[in-house]
Motif scaffolding. Structure first.
Motif, PDB file in Angstrom:
ATOM      1  N   GLY A  72      -2.071  15.356   8.640  1.00  0.00           N
ATOM      2  CA  GLY A  72      -2.544  14.678   7.439  1.00  0.00           C
ATOM      3  C   GLY A  72      -1.781  13.396   7.182  1.00  0.00           C
ATOM      4  O   GLY A  72      -2.359  12.371   6.804  1.00  0.00           O
ATOM      5  N   ALA A  73      -0.467  13.432   7.393  1.00  0.00           N
ATOM      6  CA  ALA A  73       0.361  12.245   7.194  1.00  0.00           C
ATOM      7  C   ALA A  73      -0.013  11.142   8.183  1.00  0.00           C
ATOM      8  O   ALA A  73      -0.006   9.949   7.835  1.00  0.00           O
ATOM      9  N   LEU A  74      -0.338  11.527   9.412  1.00  0.00           N
ATOM     10  CA  LEU A  74      -0.749  10.532  10.412  1.00  0.00           C
ATOM     11  C   LEU A  74      -2.099   9.917  10.051  1.00  0.00           C
ATOM     12  O   LEU A  74      -2.304   8.711  10.219  1.00  0.00           O
ATOM     13  N   LYS A  75      -3.007  10.738   9.538  1.00  0.00           N
ATOM     14  CA  LYS A  75      -4.293  10.198   9.068  1.00  0.00           C
ATOM     15  C   LYS A  75      -4.049   9.195   7.941  1.00  0.00           C
ATOM     16  O   LYS A  75      -4.669   8.124   7.879  1.00  0.00           O
ATOM     17  N   ALA A  76      -3.128   9.559   7.037  1.00  0.00           N
ATOM     18  CA  ALA A  76      -2.808   8.681   5.913  1.00  0.00           C
ATOM     19  C   ALA A  76      -2.182   7.371   6.396  1.00  0.00           C
ATOM     20  O   ALA A  76      -2.497   6.292   5.877  1.00  0.00           O
ATOM     21  N   ALA A  77      -1.296   7.466   7.395  1.00  0.00           N
ATOM     22  CA  ALA A  77      -0.638   6.270   7.918  1.00  0.00           C
ATOM     23  C   ALA A  77      -1.648   5.311   8.537  1.00  0.00           C
ATOM     24  O   ALA A  77      -1.594   4.089   8.319  1.00  0.00           O
ATOM     25  N   LYS A  78      -2.575   5.852   9.311  1.00  0.00           N
ATOM     26  CA  LYS A  78      -3.618   5.021   9.912  1.00  0.00           C
ATOM     27  C   LYS A  78      -4.491   4.387   8.820  1.00  0.00           C
ATOM     28  O   LYS A  78      -4.871   3.222   8.912  1.00  0.00           O
ATOM     29  N   TYR A  79      -4.768   5.165   7.793  1.00  0.00           N
ATOM     30  CA  TYR A  79      -5.648   4.740   6.706  1.00  0.00           C
ATOM     31  C   TYR A  79      -5.060   3.558   5.929  1.00  0.00           C
ATOM     32  O   TYR A  79      -5.749   2.570   5.659  1.00  0.00           O
ATOM     33  N   ILE A  80      -3.768   3.648   5.550  1.00  0.00           N
ATOM     34  CA  ILE A  80      -3.200   2.586   4.706  1.00  0.00           C
ATOM     35  C   ILE A  80      -2.611   1.430   5.500  1.00  0.00           C
ATOM     36  O   ILE A  80      -2.250   0.408   4.920  1.00  0.00           O
ATOM     37  N   ALA A 103       0.849  -1.199   0.000  1.00  0.00           N
ATOM     38  CA  ALA A 103       0.000   0.000   0.000  1.00  0.00           C
ATOM     39  C   ALA A 103       0.884   1.248   0.000  1.00  0.00           C
ATOM     40  O   ALA A 103       1.758   1.396   0.862  1.00  0.00           O
ATOM     41  N   VAL A 104       0.667   2.118  -0.972  1.00  0.00           N
ATOM     42  CA  VAL A 104       1.429   3.358  -1.083  1.00  0.00           C
ATOM     43  C   VAL A 104       0.454   4.533  -1.072  1.00  0.00           C
ATOM     44  O   VAL A 104      -0.481   4.579  -1.871  1.00  0.00           O
ATOM     45  N   PHE A 105       0.672   5.463  -0.161  1.00  0.00           N
ATOM     46  CA  PHE A 105      -0.124   6.693  -0.086  1.00  0.00           C
ATOM     47  C   PHE A 105       0.768   7.827  -0.564  1.00  0.00           C
ATOM     48  O   PHE A 105       1.828   8.076  -0.003  1.00  0.00           O
ATOM     49  N   PHE A 106       0.330   8.515  -1.617  1.00  0.00           N
ATOM     50  CA  PHE A 106       1.134   9.616  -2.125  1.00  0.00           C
ATOM     51  C   PHE A 106       0.268  10.838  -2.364  1.00  0.00           C
ATOM     52  O   PHE A 106      -0.784  10.758  -3.001  1.00  0.00           O
ATOM     53  N   THR A 135      -4.009  -0.674   7.152  1.00  0.00           N
ATOM     54  CA  THR A 135      -4.873  -1.845   7.031  1.00  0.00           C
ATOM     55  C   THR A 135      -5.023  -2.307   5.577  1.00  0.00           C
ATOM     56  O   THR A 135      -5.721  -3.273   5.301  1.00  0.00           O
ATOM     57  N   LYS A 136      -4.350  -1.593   4.641  1.00  0.00           N
ATOM     58  CA  LYS A 136      -4.433  -1.958   3.227  1.00  0.00           C
ATOM     59  C   LYS A 136      -3.280  -2.884   2.862  1.00  0.00           C
ATOM     60  O   LYS A 136      -2.211  -2.836   3.465  1.00  0.00           O
ATOM     61  N   SER A 137      -3.499  -3.725   1.880  1.00  0.00           N
ATOM     62  CA  SER A 137      -2.437  -4.639   1.458  1.00  0.00           C
ATOM     63  C   SER A 137      -1.662  -4.089   0.264  1.00  0.00           C
ATOM     64  O   SER A 137      -0.432  -3.978   0.303  1.00  0.00           O
ATOM     65  N   THR A 138      -2.367  -3.745  -0.804  1.00  0.00           N
ATOM     66  CA  THR A 138      -1.720  -3.163  -1.981  1.00  0.00           C
ATOM     67  C   THR A 138      -2.570  -2.020  -2.513  1.00  0.00           C
ATOM     68  O   THR A 138      -3.716  -1.837  -2.118  1.00  0.00           O
ATOM     69  N   GLY A 139      -1.981  -1.248  -3.419  1.00  0.00           N
ATOM     70  CA  GLY A 139      -2.740  -0.195  -4.080  1.00  0.00           C
ATOM     71  C   GLY A 139      -2.128   1.177  -3.887  1.00  0.00           C
ATOM     72  O   GLY A 139      -1.311   1.388  -2.984  1.00  0.00           O
TER      73      GLY A 139
END
Length: 251
Positions: A226-234, A104-107, A236-240
Motif C-alpha cells: 500500500g505504501a508503494l502504491k501511495a509513493a507512486k501515486y504522489i 505532496a503529503v500522503f497520510f 507526480t503531485k506537487s502539493t496537497g
C-alpha cells in the motif's frame, strides 16, 4: 526510475519494503533514515538533514518522534512524502496539514487496501443501524506494538462517526461496576500478544442480531504494498494532502 528514501529503514516495515522494492525494476532505494544506522546497499543516515542523494519520494515507517523533522525537510525541499507512521499527536497531524501546502503529503493510519475499503463499507452500513445498534471496535496486534489503540482502530471509529447523525464518544476499554453502555458510546479495545500482524473487528450489536466486519492482516506485506502504491501515486503531485480513499477513487 522512482528514487525512494526509506525512513525507518532498519525497522520491520523498512526491511519488508526493501525486499519488495528489490523486486520492482522501476523502483530503487537511494538512501535510508534510521536512528540506528547500519550497513546496507544504500547509505543510511540518522537524520534526513544529512541526506545527500537526489530523491523523488520519502516513505516513512519510523517513530512518531521522527515525523516532524521529516515534514519540515520535505516541506522545504518540495519532496513528496508518504507518512505511514502511527501514534501521531495533534501537533504532528497539524504539521502534516501545513506541509501539504508546500509539497505532496500522503497520510493514512493504515496502508492496507482492504482496511480502507472496510472503512468505506462502514460509512455505508452505519447510518441505518445508528438508532438501535451499539458499535464496538476490537483491535489485536503483536506485543511489540507501542501505541494503543491502533491508528487503524481510530480510522475505523472515525468512519463510524462520519456516518452518524450524532457523533459517538470514544471509550478506550471498559471497566467498572455500574456501566450504562449507551448507544452514544463507541468502545475501542486493544489486545496485544505474540506476533499478530493486525486484526480489526467492527461489531454492531442490536436487538437479537449481531453484525461483525473483520479485517485480518496475514503479513506486513500488505502495508508495504500500500505504501508503494501511495509513493507512486504522489510522486507526480506537487502539493496537497492525499489519503488511501483518494487513491482508491483515483482523485
Amino acid at each position: 526510475m522512482l528514487k525512494i528514501v526509506l525512513s525507518g529503514a532498519n525497522g520491520r516495515m523498512g526491511k519488508v519494503l526493501q525486499t519488495l522494492i528489490a523486486k520492482e525494476p522501476e523502483l530503487t532505494v537511494v538512501a535510508g533514515i534510521d536512528r540506528n544506522p547500519s550497513q546496507a546497499d544504500f547509505p543510511i543516515y540518522q537524520s534526513i538533514t544529512e541526506l545527500k542523494e537526489s530523491a523523488d519520494v520519502v516513505i516513512d515507517f519510523s517513530h512518531y518522534t521522527a515525523v516532524p523533522e521529516l515534514l519540515t525537510y520535505c516541506s522545504r525541499e518540495k519532496l513528496p512524502i508518504v507518512v505511514a507512521t502511527t501514534g501521531l499527536d495533534e501537533t504532528a497531524l497539524e504539521k502534516i496539514k501545513t506541509a501539504s501546502q508546500h509539497t505532496a503529503v500522503f497520510f493514512s493510519a493504515n496502508m492496507s487496501l482492504g482496511i480502507n475499503l472496510l472503512a468505506k463499507a462502514i460509512k455505508t452500513i452505519t447510518a441505518p443501524l445508528e438508532e438501535q445498534f451499539n458499535v464496538e471496535i476490537i483491535e489485536k496486534h503483536h506485543n511489540q506494538k507501542k501505541d494503543a489503540p491502533s491508528g487503524t482502530a481510530l480510522l475505523l471509529a472515525d468512519a463510524v462517526n462520519e456516518a452518524v447523525k450524532e457523533p459517538k464518544k470514544y471509550i478506550y476499554g471498559r471497566h467498572g461496576n455500574d456501566l450504562e453502555n449507551p448507544l452514544s458510546e463507541l468502545g475501542i479495545h486493544a489486545v496485544r500478544g505474540g506476533t499478530i500482524p493486525g486484526e480489526h473487528t467492527v461489531l454492531y450489536a442490536g436487538p437479537d442480531e449481531i453484525i461483525e466486519l473483520t479485517h485480518t492482516a496475514l503479513s506486513r506485506d500488505i502495508f508495504a504494498n500500500g505504501a508503494l502504491k501511495a509513493a507512486k501515486y504522489i510522486s507526480t503531485k506537487s502539493t496537497g494532502l492525499y489519503d488511501m480513499e483518494k487513491l482508491i477513487d483515483g482523485k
